[in-house]
Enzyme design. Sequence first.
Site, PDB file in Angstrom:
ATOM      1  CG  ASP A 170      -1.974  -1.084   1.148  1.00  0.00           C
ATOM      2  OD1 ASP A 170      -2.035  -1.804   0.136  1.00  0.00           O
ATOM      3  OD2 ASP A 170      -2.726  -1.219   2.133  1.00  0.00           O
ATOM      4  CE1 TYR A 220      -3.834  -7.551   5.180  1.00  0.00           C
ATOM      5  CE2 TYR A 220      -2.377  -7.782   7.062  1.00  0.00           C
ATOM      6  CZ  TYR A 220      -2.580  -7.481   5.731  1.00  0.00           C
ATOM      7  OH  TYR A 220      -1.506  -7.131   4.956  1.00  0.00           O
TER       8      TYR A 220
END
Length: 394
Positions: A170, A220
């Site tokens: 990201d 996650y």
Amino acid sequence: MKNDLYQEFKNIYKKEAEHAYFCPGRVNLIGEHIDYNGGLVMPCAITFGTWLLVSPNSEGVFRFQSLNFDEKLEIPLQDAYTKNGEGWFNYPLGVIDYFLKDGHPLQGLDMLFYGDIPIGSGLSSSASIEVVTAFALNDLMNSGYSRLDLVKLSKLVENNFIGVNSGIMDQFAVTFGEKHKALMLNCDTLDYKAVDSNLGEYILAIINTNKPRKLAESKYNERVKECGAALAALQQQLDINNLCDINTDTFNRYQYLIDDEVLCKRARHVIEENDRVKLAADALAGNNLTEFGSLMFASHSSLRNLYEVSGKELDAIVEYCKTDANVAGARMTGAGFGGCAIALVKESAFNSFSQKVIDYYTNIIGYAPSVYSSLIGDGVGRLKDERPTPEASE
């Protein structure tokens, strides 16, 4: 928009903003849940993002305000910081903490943030805030960090200050993004290649499920641990550091080492998805969007069935897309458990697609998704002075 932000800054801080920066969000075109497994991903920067307006102050304090959140923070300059509750300002506060830990002197700053990335959508609003802050501090204080340094620092903030075990994709995508290009990034070596992404008659549709999911509270971290356990099992006989160090054929020969069916499914997704990224890069480079779209559909199926990070909302969007002749491919993007799906949609049919997918989704889920179109944009940067002239503001 930007001129309005300058006025908002003046209204809040009773002075002009001296500096302005922008950092985009990102979508990952293919290669999901690979970044923490040392493999290949293919993100691109989008045209949604985070603006940051800044002016120094003489009081030796950091002031954080956002037009997106009610919470604000004023905190004196000190040697180090710790996470302050669950407020959004922890992202820039964490960046400041790491600058100080690295021995970079800072001064008091008044900061105003504004973002048009849907919060909790999986489009990396957190990385966008981190990187725009890091880029601004580096620019203002002449700290001497390279872009790659800023990527690594922002990842440390996410992992250690915020407490999310994310990979580096990201932060890398929003820092190094290039207009009309996808980035094929090796998450182990950080080598990357900018892949020409000529979408031709297609555009990128982003469909937000409007089912928020907070990454730190999702499964996650559980998937990260599962991949680690699968890797450890394979390392009994294979000299590898990451799951993505092997291809699907090798995995098929050694999967017997993993005696847990769930862990085997997790590893299979990761390794097969890594192979799909290589095929996708070839398809994009050859302008074969039909093949690229097929790989997107295959990626989603794997994320749903093997990695189990989809859900009825994301699945409904992709199932509709399979029925629409104007869609080349679609898949969930981001960590999953809500957030967004992306689709390659013929530009001429985008309005019709939007209405049809909204109707289909609403009928199944009970509320509407949001549908956007985006271009592939540039990474973080300083904005030119776009303040209105006195004549224009009269």
